[in-house]
Design a protein around this motif. Structure first.
Motif, PDB file in Angstrom:
ATOM      1  N   PHE A  36      -2.989  -8.428 -21.645  1.00  0.00           N
ATOM      2  CA  PHE A  36      -3.269  -9.708 -22.308  1.00  0.00           C
ATOM      3  C   PHE A  36      -3.347 -10.861 -21.320  1.00  0.00           C
ATOM      4  O   PHE A  36      -4.174 -11.751 -21.431  1.00  0.00           O
ATOM      5  CB  PHE A  36      -2.184  -9.986 -23.354  1.00  0.00           C
ATOM      6  CG  PHE A  36      -2.637 -10.975 -24.371  1.00  0.00           C
ATOM      7  CD1 PHE A  36      -2.170 -12.269 -24.352  1.00  0.00           C
ATOM      8  CD2 PHE A  36      -3.586 -10.622 -25.314  1.00  0.00           C
ATOM      9  CE1 PHE A  36      -2.615 -13.198 -25.274  1.00  0.00           C
ATOM     10  CE2 PHE A  36      -4.028 -11.534 -26.249  1.00  0.00           C
ATOM     11  CZ  PHE A  36      -3.543 -12.830 -26.220  1.00  0.00           C
ATOM     12  N   ARG A  37      -2.465 -10.796 -20.305  1.00  0.00           N
ATOM     13  CA  ARG A  37      -2.403 -11.938 -19.379  1.00  0.00           C
ATOM     14  C   ARG A  37      -3.158 -11.705 -18.075  1.00  0.00           C
ATOM     15  O   ARG A  37      -3.232 -12.575 -17.254  1.00  0.00           O
ATOM     16  CB  ARG A  37      -0.936 -12.286 -19.087  1.00  0.00           C
ATOM     17  CG  ARG A  37      -0.400 -13.197 -20.166  1.00  0.00           C
ATOM     18  CD  ARG A  37       1.087 -13.235 -20.291  1.00  0.00           C
ATOM     19  NE  ARG A  37       1.372 -13.879 -21.560  1.00  0.00           N
ATOM     20  CZ  ARG A  37       1.285 -13.257 -22.723  1.00  0.00           C
ATOM     21  NH1 ARG A  37       0.953 -11.997 -22.774  1.00  0.00           N
ATOM     22  NH2 ARG A  37       1.516 -13.886 -23.864  1.00  0.00           N
ATOM     23  N   GLU A  38      -3.742 -10.485 -17.945  1.00  0.00           N
ATOM     24  CA  GLU A  38      -4.564 -10.274 -16.742  1.00  0.00           C
ATOM     25  C   GLU A  38      -5.795 -11.160 -16.877  1.00  0.00           C
ATOM     26  O   GLU A  38      -6.271 -11.399 -17.976  1.00  0.00           O
ATOM     27  CB  GLU A  38      -5.058  -8.824 -16.744  1.00  0.00           C
ATOM     28  CG  GLU A  38      -4.662  -8.004 -15.563  1.00  0.00           C
ATOM     29  CD  GLU A  38      -4.968  -6.510 -15.860  1.00  0.00           C
ATOM     30  OE1 GLU A  38      -5.847  -6.233 -16.680  1.00  0.00           O
ATOM     31  OE2 GLU A  38      -4.284  -5.656 -15.298  1.00  0.00           O
ATOM     32  N   SER A 166       2.499 -16.449 -38.539  1.00  0.00           N
ATOM     33  CA  SER A 166       3.682 -15.599 -38.740  1.00  0.00           C
ATOM     34  C   SER A 166       3.301 -14.123 -38.677  1.00  0.00           C
ATOM     35  O   SER A 166       2.196 -13.741 -39.043  1.00  0.00           O
ATOM     36  CB  SER A 166       4.290 -15.901 -40.114  1.00  0.00           C
ATOM     37  OG  SER A 166       4.691 -17.260 -40.112  1.00  0.00           O
ATOM     38  N   LEU A 167       4.252 -13.320 -38.207  1.00  0.00           N
ATOM     39  CA  LEU A 167       4.041 -11.871 -38.174  1.00  0.00           C
ATOM     40  C   LEU A 167       4.180 -11.313 -39.581  1.00  0.00           C
ATOM     41  O   LEU A 167       4.828 -11.937 -40.425  1.00  0.00           O
ATOM     42  CB  LEU A 167       5.095 -11.224 -37.259  1.00  0.00           C
ATOM     43  CG  LEU A 167       4.795 -11.207 -35.743  1.00  0.00           C
ATOM     44  CD1 LEU A 167       4.648 -12.591 -35.170  1.00  0.00           C
ATOM     45  CD2 LEU A 167       5.837 -10.404 -34.990  1.00  0.00           C
ATOM     46  N   PRO A 168       3.562 -10.138 -39.831  1.00  0.00           N
ATOM     47  CA  PRO A 168       3.716  -9.524 -41.163  1.00  0.00           C
ATOM     48  C   PRO A 168       5.208  -9.321 -41.451  1.00  0.00           C
ATOM     49  O   PRO A 168       5.907  -8.697 -40.632  1.00  0.00           O
ATOM     50  CB  PRO A 168       2.984  -8.183 -41.032  1.00  0.00           C
ATOM     51  CG  PRO A 168       2.281  -8.190 -39.734  1.00  0.00           C
ATOM     52  CD  PRO A 168       2.799  -9.301 -38.895  1.00  0.00           C
ATOM     53  N   PRO A 216       5.729  -1.787 -14.080  1.00  0.00           N
ATOM     54  CA  PRO A 216       5.634  -1.825 -12.613  1.00  0.00           C
ATOM     55  C   PRO A 216       6.197  -3.125 -12.038  1.00  0.00           C
ATOM     56  O   PRO A 216       6.515  -3.203 -10.863  1.00  0.00           O
ATOM     57  CB  PRO A 216       4.130  -1.703 -12.343  1.00  0.00           C
ATOM     58  CG  PRO A 216       3.444  -1.829 -13.630  1.00  0.00           C
ATOM     59  CD  PRO A 216       4.422  -1.760 -14.726  1.00  0.00           C
ATOM     60  N   GLN A 217       6.294  -4.152 -12.903  1.00  0.00           N
ATOM     61  CA  GLN A 217       6.769  -5.469 -12.448  1.00  0.00           C
ATOM     62  C   GLN A 217       8.082  -5.836 -13.153  1.00  0.00           C
ATOM     63  O   GLN A 217       8.297  -5.411 -14.289  1.00  0.00           O
ATOM     64  CB  GLN A 217       5.733  -6.561 -12.823  1.00  0.00           C
ATOM     65  CG  GLN A 217       4.345  -6.320 -12.290  1.00  0.00           C
ATOM     66  CD  GLN A 217       4.291  -6.440 -10.779  1.00  0.00           C
ATOM     67  OE1 GLN A 217       5.079  -7.155 -10.174  1.00  0.00           O
ATOM     68  NE2 GLN A 217       3.396  -5.681 -10.153  1.00  0.00           N
ATOM     69  N   PRO A 218       8.902  -6.695 -12.522  1.00  0.00           N
ATOM     70  CA  PRO A 218      10.082  -7.200 -13.225  1.00  0.00           C
ATOM     71  C   PRO A 218       9.662  -8.177 -14.333  1.00  0.00           C
ATOM     72  O   PRO A 218       8.587  -8.777 -14.265  1.00  0.00           O
ATOM     73  CB  PRO A 218      10.873  -7.914 -12.133  1.00  0.00           C
ATOM     74  CG  PRO A 218       9.940  -8.145 -11.008  1.00  0.00           C
ATOM     75  CD  PRO A 218       8.810  -7.180 -11.135  1.00  0.00           C
ATOM     76  N   GLY A 231       7.508   1.374 -12.635  1.00  0.00           N
ATOM     77  CA  GLY A 231       6.336   2.241 -12.511  1.00  0.00           C
ATOM     78  C   GLY A 231       5.445   2.093 -13.725  1.00  0.00           C
ATOM     79  O   GLY A 231       5.742   1.326 -14.647  1.00  0.00           O
ATOM     80  N   SER A 232       4.354   2.833 -13.705  1.00  0.00           N
ATOM     81  CA  SER A 232       3.402   2.700 -14.806  1.00  0.00           C
ATOM     82  C   SER A 232       3.789   3.648 -15.945  1.00  0.00           C
ATOM     83  O   SER A 232       4.339   4.735 -15.717  1.00  0.00           O
ATOM     84  CB  SER A 232       1.996   3.028 -14.295  1.00  0.00           C
ATOM     85  OG  SER A 232       1.925   4.407 -14.039  1.00  0.00           O
ATOM     86  N   ALA A 233       3.479   3.211 -17.163  1.00  0.00           N
ATOM     87  CA  ALA A 233       3.835   4.014 -18.338  1.00  0.00           C
ATOM     88  C   ALA A 233       3.185   5.391 -18.271  1.00  0.00           C
ATOM     89  O   ALA A 233       3.814   6.392 -18.644  1.00  0.00           O
ATOM     90  CB  ALA A 233       3.385   3.272 -19.602  1.00  0.00           C
TER      91      ALA A 233
END
Ligand code: BV8
Length: 248
Positions: A36-38, A166-168, A216-218, A231-233
């Motif tokens: 989303f933030r890339e 709002s979320l469901p 992979p990131q904090p 690491g990556s999922a």
């Protein structure tokens, strides 16, 4: 990547009766879906997703927002679930109770075969009327962008939760309830910034669950969890599931 995994974590997985998992855009990164933030690629690089994913942006420029989602829908339709999604399907089959809570709108968990999915932020493949909120499966093929609701003529929009919306209720209630009863809570591939989803792992910590982050990131959550697996999922999850539940 943290191999071998801590023994206590492996034992906890083997003995767990209820595992809850929160996923974010990171779990779909290895399926080729930009997080989303890339920085958005190409045409969309000039826009901040957080600015576009709002009702205000849609009111101001419905065509731009509709086309952004059409571009994302096309990209998601071409994507395939990756080993990270598939490892969660395997894990679900190993425990008595499994709750999968996702912030993602790409539908890849469902396509991977996960059963108990809670979509906190909706699903980009569904469309609804901006005026009356009704889901719409088809609409008259016109050149209108966005198209219009066949029932009331209002503009159509993706069935996702925008910032400020709002979320469901049901989805959020069920997700919060799972934080109170799970033995282990995973936060996977999320920057842990968007509320109220980001409060779920904290609620699990407060309820005494064992907490695990895979990223992979904090993130702001990293120092609070019991196990931060860097690491990556797509590589950590399959290895972790195989370590806890070795193939017969
Ligand atoms: C709401 C759908 C009530 C649309 C999205 C406190 C309480 C309540 C609300 C707020 C609050 N404080 C602020 C708010 C407002 C706002 C908010 O949270 N703002 C933030 C930014 C501060 N929240 C809301 O507006 C929510 N509404 O609470 O309603 C209300 C009503 C009115 C007024 C106020 C409150 C609605 C939030 C939902 C927004 N919609 N998506 C769309 O997709 O277009 S959220 C959007 O962000 C996506 O769904 C995404 O999933 C989500 C979270 O992002 P991440 O998934 O974490 O993705 P990101 O790119 O950030 O990070 C990816 C991570 O993956 C990184 O950490 C990376 O390192 C990692 N990664 C990369 N590769 C891999 C990997 N990990 C593993 N493996 C890899 N290979």
């Amino acid at each position: 990547m943290n191999l071998p995994f801590p023994n206590q974590l492996i034992e906890a997985l083997k003995n767990a009766t209820h595992i809850a998992v929160l996923t974010g855009a990171g779990i779909s990164a290895e399926s080729g879906v930009p997080t989303f933030r890339e920085a958005q690629t190409g045409l969309w690089a000039q826009y901040d997703p957080q600015e576009l994913a709002t009702p205000q942006a849609f009111r101001r420029n419905p065509k731009l927002v509709w086309e952004w989602y059409a571009w994302r829908r096309e990209l998601v339709a071409k994507a395939e679930p990756n080993p990270g999604h598939l490892a969660l399907v395997a894990l679900e089959s190993k425990v008595p109770q499994f709750t999968l809570i996702t912030q993602n709108v790409d539908g890849l968990h469902e396509r991977a075969g996960s059963q108990a999915i809670i979509e906190l932020h909706g699903n980009i493949m569904r469309t609804k009327c901006f005026e009356n909120g009704r889901l719409v499966n088809s609409w008259p093929a016109t050149n209108d962008v966005p198209p219009h609701c066949p029932h009331c003529g209002g503009m159509l929009r993706p069935d996702v939760v925008w910032f400020g919306e709002s979320l469901p209720y049901e989805a959020l209630e069920t997700a919060v309830a799972s934080t109170q009863t799970c033995d282990i809570f995973f936060s996977i591939g999320t920057s842990a910034l968007v509320q109220p989803a980001a409060s779920l792992p904290i609620k699990a910590i407060q309820a005494g669950a064992i907490t695990v982050e895979i990223n992979p990131q904090p993130t702001p959550l990293t120092t609070h969890v019991d196990y931060a697996l860097t690491g990556s999922a797509g590589s950590v999850l399959p290895a972790l599931v195989a370590a806890a539940f070795p193939p017969a």
